[in-house]
Enzyme design. Structure first.
Site, PDB file in Angstrom:
ATOM      1  N   ALA A  16       0.723  -1.221   0.137  1.00 28.63           N
ATOM      2  CA  ALA A  16       0.165   0.009   0.095  1.00 28.63           C
ATOM      3  C   ALA A  16       0.768   1.386   0.113  1.00 28.63           C
ATOM      4  O   ALA A  16       0.414   2.353  -0.228  1.00 28.63           O
ATOM      5  CB  ALA A  16      -0.976  -0.086   1.098  1.00 28.63           C
ATOM      6  N   ASP A  39      -2.240  -5.567   2.317  1.00 28.98           N
ATOM      7  CA  ASP A  39      -1.768  -4.681   3.296  1.00 28.98           C
ATOM      8  C   ASP A  39      -2.861  -4.766   4.321  1.00 28.98           C
ATOM      9  O   ASP A  39      -3.792  -4.928   4.064  1.00 28.98           O
ATOM     10  CB  ASP A  39      -1.766  -3.298   2.648  1.00 28.98           C
ATOM     11  CG  ASP A  39      -0.612  -2.399   3.524  1.00 28.98           C
ATOM     12  OD1 ASP A  39       0.634  -2.329   2.949  1.00 28.98           O
ATOM     13  OD2 ASP A  39      -0.847  -1.849   4.578  1.00 28.98           O
ATOM     14  N   VAL A  67      -0.053 -10.369   7.223  1.00 27.04           N
ATOM     15  CA  VAL A  67       0.867 -11.521   6.790  1.00 27.04           C
ATOM     16  C   VAL A  67       1.126 -12.442   7.939  1.00 27.04           C
ATOM     17  O   VAL A  67       1.702 -13.671   7.457  1.00 27.04           O
ATOM     18  CB  VAL A  67       2.207 -10.840   6.155  1.00 27.04           C
ATOM     19  CG1 VAL A  67       2.109  -9.903   5.012  1.00 27.04           C
ATOM     20  CG2 VAL A  67       3.182  -9.923   7.282  1.00 27.04           C
ATOM     21  N   TYR A 149      16.239  -5.904  14.443  1.00 26.62           N
ATOM     22  CA  TYR A 149      15.892  -5.489  12.754  1.00 26.62           C
ATOM     23  C   TYR A 149      16.819  -6.299  12.248  1.00 26.62           C
ATOM     24  O   TYR A 149      16.673  -6.945  11.321  1.00 26.62           O
ATOM     25  CB  TYR A 149      15.729  -4.128  12.597  1.00 26.62           C
ATOM     26  CG  TYR A 149      15.559  -3.745  11.390  1.00 26.62           C
ATOM     27  CD1 TYR A 149      14.239  -3.493  10.709  1.00 26.62           C
ATOM     28  CD2 TYR A 149      16.492  -3.364  10.453  1.00 26.62           C
ATOM     29  CE1 TYR A 149      13.839  -3.533   9.480  1.00 26.62           C
ATOM     30  CE2 TYR A 149      16.453  -2.964   8.920  1.00 26.62           C
ATOM     31  CZ  TYR A 149      14.915  -3.063   8.681  1.00 26.62           C
ATOM     32  OH  TYR A 149      14.833  -2.667   7.264  1.00 26.62           O
ATOM     33  N   SER A 152      16.442  -9.913  12.010  1.00 29.55           N
ATOM     34  CA  SER A 152      15.384 -10.156  10.904  1.00 29.55           C
ATOM     35  C   SER A 152      15.858 -10.363   9.661  1.00 29.55           C
ATOM     36  O   SER A 152      15.566 -11.225   8.693  1.00 29.55           O
ATOM     37  CB  SER A 152      13.824  -9.409  11.086  1.00 29.55           C
ATOM     38  OG  SER A 152      14.343  -8.155  10.880  1.00 29.55           O
TER      39      SER A 152
END
Length: 247
Positions: A16, A39, A67, A149, A152
């Site tokens: 989006a 989204d 998700v 972060y 990941s």
């Protein structure tokens, strides 16, 4: 396996806004038959879909999707409607060092689960396909900041290179690619001054400010460039206006 965008059906998570939307736009510019934006932000997604359709014709649709929860039901809708998917772009992601579990669930676990699901769909169709997973420059470089972060995005890179290895590609005909953007101007990065803990903020901001920044359109076009030439199991970095290079 064909690397031609013409006539393809492309599914983009996190489509989006930001990088996801720029990738969808770039695929349509280069001949994709349709893009499906997934989204959680319905308002943004409706606006993005309208913008893409005004620009490219009636080729974009939107499905509300978390998700981390909606893989099976959303996939059923997509396959029932369009019969096939040629390209999956796993672009949904967050930065939130204060909630490491959520970061791993969205940035890594969901990427793995969506990749495995669509790999099976693509290989059963007999045509193969391409899965593009968004990692980051923080998927291969190390500094003292954003450790969750980084974990990941390192994970995305490791999964993509391993599952996309030539050994697996020969069996499935499905190409897996990782994209590693540097700092990109999006709604997400607009709040970068609050990404780190207060004790690290000043140093982090100085470091972040020193990186070359890219526009989302640059990343979208670079992804299309990589799509046309990359072998499965490879990773590609995009930093500012520099040429794309293999990471």
């Amino acid at each position: 396996m064909p690397k031609d965008i013409q006539g393809t059906t492309v599914v983009v998570t996190g489509g989006a806004s930001g990088i996801g939307l720029a990738i969808a736009d770039a695929f349509l510019q280069h001949g994709a038959h349709r893009v499906v934006l997934l989204d959680l932000n319905a308002e943004q997604a409706d606006q993005a879909t309208a913008t893409l359709n005004a620009k490219h014709g009636n080729k974009a649709t939107f499905i509300l999707c978390d998700v981390t929860q909606d893989l099976d039901q959303v996939t059923k809708v997509i396959i029932d409607t369009y019969k096939t998917v040629d390209v999956l772009v796993n672009s949904a992601g967050i930065v939130n060092e204060r909630n490491p579990r959520k970061v791993i669930e969205i940035n890594l676990t969901a990427v793995i689960e969506w990749s495995l699901k669509y790999l099976e769909i693509m290989r059963k169709g007999g045509k193969g396909g391409t899965i593009i997973n968004m990692s980051s420059m923080y998927g291969f470089m190390v500094d003292p900041y954003l450790p969750t972060y980084k974990a990941s995005k390192f994970g995305v890179l490791g999964f993509t290179k391993s599952k996309g290895h030539e050994y697996n590609f020969k069996k499935t005909g499905v190409r897996l690619l990782a994209i590693c953007p540097g700092v990109t101007k999006t709604n997400l990065t607009s709040g970068y001054k609050n990404f780190e803990e207060k004790e690290n903020q000043e140093d982090f901001v100085a470091t972040f400010d020193s990186f070359p920044w890219a526009e989302v359109t640059r990343v979208g076009q670079a992804v299309v460039e990589v799509f046309g030439k990359a072998d499965s199991g490879t990773a590609w970095a995009i930093q500012g206006d520099e040429p794309v290079f293999e990471a």
